[in-house]
Design a protein around this motif. Structure first.
Motif, mmCIF file in Angstrom:
data_model
loop_
_atom_site.group_PDB
_atom_site.id
_atom_site.type_symbol
_atom_site.label_atom_id
_atom_site.label_comp_id
_atom_site.label_asym_id
_atom_site.label_seq_id
_atom_site.Cartn_x
_atom_site.Cartn_y
_atom_site.Cartn_z
ATOM 1 N N PHE A 124 35.984 26.717 65.938
ATOM 2 C CA PHE A 124 37.179 26.942 65.134
ATOM 3 C C PHE A 124 37.791 25.621 64.649
ATOM 4 C CE2 PHE A 124 41.921 27.857 65.805
ATOM 5 C CZ PHE A 124 42.137 28.091 64.460
ATOM 6 N N SER A 166 35.461 23.843 62.154
ATOM 7 C CA SER A 166 35.513 24.531 60.855
ATOM 8 C C SER A 166 36.705 24.066 60.043
ATOM 9 C CB SER A 166 35.671 26.041 61.040
ATOM 10 O OG SER A 166 34.523 26.583 61.601
ATOM 11 N N LEU A 167 37.836 23.976 60.723
ATOM 12 C CA LEU A 167 39.056 23.549 60.049
ATOM 13 C C LEU A 167 38.968 22.102 59.606
ATOM 14 C CD1 LEU A 167 41.874 25.156 62.138
ATOM 15 C CD2 LEU A 167 41.552 25.369 59.684
ATOM 16 N N SER A 171 36.607 21.857 56.706
ATOM 17 C CA SER A 171 37.207 22.419 55.488
ATOM 18 C C SER A 171 38.205 21.433 54.876
ATOM 19 C CB SER A 171 37.930 23.735 55.790
ATOM 20 O OG SER A 171 37.026 24.699 56.276
ATOM 21 N N ILE A 172 39.042 20.860 55.716
ATOM 22 C CA ILE A 172 40.056 19.920 55.224
ATOM 23 C C ILE A 172 39.384 18.664 54.674
ATOM 24 C CG2 ILE A 172 42.016 18.449 55.877
ATOM 25 C CD1 ILE A 172 42.620 20.584 58.087
ATOM 26 N N ILE A 200 45.491 22.823 69.534
ATOM 27 C CA ILE A 200 44.475 23.054 68.498
ATOM 28 C C ILE A 200 44.698 22.080 67.333
ATOM 29 C CG2 ILE A 200 43.721 24.750 66.751
ATOM 30 C CD1 ILE A 200 42.775 25.383 69.601
ATOM 31 N N GLU A 201 45.955 21.935 66.936
ATOM 32 C CA GLU A 201 46.278 21.051 65.817
ATOM 33 C C GLU A 201 45.887 19.605 66.128
ATOM 34 O OE1 GLU A 201 48.170 23.461 66.953
ATOM 35 O OE2 GLU A 201 48.721 24.699 65.230
ATOM 36 N N VAL A 230 42.080 19.250 65.830
ATOM 37 C CA VAL A 230 41.702 19.197 64.410
ATOM 38 C C VAL A 230 42.022 17.812 63.846
ATOM 39 C CG1 VAL A 230 42.132 20.141 62.097
ATOM 40 C CG2 VAL A 230 42.044 21.676 64.076
ATOM 41 N N ASP A 231 43.187 17.312 64.195
ATOM 42 C CA ASP A 231 43.632 16.024 63.687
ATOM 43 C C ASP A 231 42.720 14.881 64.143
ATOM 44 O OD1 ASP A 231 45.556 14.622 62.184
ATOM 45 O OD2 ASP A 231 46.433 13.853 64.035
ATOM 46 N N LEU A 255 39.358 15.217 62.354
ATOM 47 C CA LEU A 255 39.523 14.872 60.936
ATOM 48 C C LEU A 255 39.650 13.366 60.736
ATOM 49 C CD1 LEU A 255 39.934 15.995 58.077
ATOM 50 C CD2 LEU A 255 42.365 16.238 58.598
ATOM 51 N N MET A 278 50.494 19.541 61.687
ATOM 52 C CA MET A 278 49.700 19.538 60.462
ATOM 53 C C MET A 278 49.845 20.870 59.727
ATOM 54 S SD MET A 278 45.605 18.873 60.005
ATOM 55 C CE MET A 278 45.599 17.967 61.550
ATOM 56 N N PHE A 305 48.320 23.582 57.200
ATOM 57 C CA PHE A 305 46.993 23.975 56.740
ATOM 58 C C PHE A 305 47.064 24.816 55.471
ATOM 59 C CE2 PHE A 305 46.479 23.566 61.433
ATOM 60 C CZ PHE A 305 45.566 22.523 61.433
ATOM 61 N N PHE A 337 47.470 24.288 52.418
ATOM 62 C CA PHE A 337 46.773 23.897 51.180
ATOM 63 C C PHE A 337 45.358 24.482 51.147
ATOM 64 C CE2 PHE A 337 43.748 20.690 52.644
ATOM 65 C CZ PHE A 337 44.259 20.370 53.882
ATOM 66 N N LEU A 338 44.857 24.888 52.308
ATOM 67 C CA LEU A 338 43.521 25.493 52.345
ATOM 68 C C LEU A 338 43.501 26.912 51.772
ATOM 69 C CD1 LEU A 338 42.040 24.381 55.810
ATOM 70 C CD2 LEU A 338 41.383 23.569 53.543
ATOM 71 N N ILE A 397 36.321 31.004 58.920
ATOM 72 C CA ILE A 397 37.334 30.349 59.755
ATOM 73 C C ILE A 397 37.925 31.368 60.729
ATOM 74 C CG2 ILE A 397 39.617 29.236 59.728
ATOM 75 C CD1 ILE A 397 38.822 27.938 57.060
ATOM 76 N N GLY A 423 36.130 32.222 64.083
ATOM 77 C CA GLY A 423 36.456 31.353 65.217
ATOM 78 C C GLY A 423 37.756 31.769 65.892
ATOM 79 N N ILE A 424 38.776 32.067 65.085
ATOM 80 C CA ILE A 424 40.081 32.450 65.660
ATOM 81 C C ILE A 424 39.947 33.743 66.465
ATOM 82 C CG2 ILE A 424 42.487 33.036 65.157
ATOM 83 C CD1 ILE A 424 42.307 31.518 62.560
ATOM 84 N N TRP A 427 47.224 32.817 59.898
ATOM 85 C CA TRP A 427 47.305 31.639 60.768
ATOM 86 C C TRP A 427 47.439 30.362 59.930
ATOM 87 C CZ3 TRP A 427 44.727 27.066 61.758
ATOM 88 C CH2 TRP A 427 45.160 26.389 62.918
ATOM 89 N N LEU A 428 46.624 30.238 58.887
ATOM 90 C CA LEU A 428 46.679 29.035 58.035
ATOM 91 C C LEU A 428 48.026 28.911 57.334
ATOM 92 C CD1 LEU A 428 43.101 29.183 56.446
ATOM 93 C CD2 LEU A 428 43.937 27.387 57.958
ATOM 94 N N ILE A 476 48.206 30.669 67.602
ATOM 95 C CA ILE A 476 47.126 31.125 68.480
ATOM 96 C C ILE A 476 47.718 31.834 69.702
ATOM 97 C CG2 ILE A 476 45.294 30.290 70.053
ATOM 98 C CD1 ILE A 476 44.516 30.184 67.077
#
Lengths: 150, 150
Positions: free
Chosen positions: A33, A36-37, A40-41, A105-106, A109-110, A113, B1, B3, B5-6, B26, B29-30, B98-99, B105
């Motif tokens: 998950f 993927s994020l 994507s970003i 989770i954030e 991802v950060d 990324l 962060m 998300f 814009f996705l 995406i 995964g969630i 979620w985005l 979560i």
């Protein structure tokens, strides 16, 4: 919600955390998950047009196995571990730290990324570039893991 | 962060959200991650001893397809959708919300957990009981989704 009761019966040692099969299963979801994020970003930001990418693939075991080795964290895996075992160990470690509440989770991802570079659309190049991002994630969460091996 | 814009290039209609393939990836995964957690917590709390369960399986498409139908949300799926398409629609919807930052979560896990009942260890019984939990989740997030179909 606190999730740390889900790890309270795991001894605080590298091997116990890194070889727990249930943790690896939970971690599998987190890894796929969050990657993927991040992917994507990354692809969206790298894109020359205003194209938005939304993607999700299972992170290959080779990526995770390489990251564990490069982070010097093989002591968390079982002895004579193959790539599949090493990938499971990465998943277990990430689940452990997330369940403990030490990373969100954030934040995962950060970190991924921030450490993604180069081409990740090409399968072979992605292995190295994505492994590098996971290595940085592992080095970061290493601080929250026990020193004791067994 | 942030998300969101996705999802900024997705038209605000039921079909556009529910049939987006990238969102479904995406969301996969969630869905798997949150259900693994809810199931682990549920089995741990139901356990008569002090046993801790940590589990993670891919949520079957039958569970998600049933949930979408029971929530009356088939208009989000493509026409003549099979179980696989319906499951993808559930995953896309969950990823979208979620985005957008409308649900966390932890909240997803909480809603699933609150609505899990009965036996979820037995594969056939799990389909109905887990579908019911996902139906409640969908009904909850429906509020944040567009009214417009096309």
């Amino acid at each position: 919600m606190d999730f740390d009761f889900l790890i309270e019966n795991i001894p605080e040692t590298k091997k116990a955390i890194g070889t727990d099969k249930g943790l690896a299963k939970i971690g599998d979801g987190i890894v796929n998950f969050t990657y993927s994020l991040a992917k994507s970003i990354y692809l969206t930001k790298e894109s020359s047009g205003n194209k938005v990418f939304r993607t999700g693939e299972k992170v290959s075991k080779n990526i995770l196995a390489k990251a564990l080795k490069d982070a010097g964290m093989k002591p968390f895996a079982k002895n004579r571990a193959d790539s599949h075992d090493l990938a499971n160990t990465v998943e277990a470690i990430i689940a452990y730290v997330w369940l403990k509440g030490n990373i969100s989770i954030e934040e995962i991802v950060d970190i991924l990324l921030t450490n993604l570079t180069g081409n990740i659309s090409h399968r072979l190049k992605e292995v190295n570039n994505a492994a590098n991002a996971f290595t940085h994630l592992l080095l970061k969460i290493k601080e929250d893991l026990p020193e004791k091996e067994l």
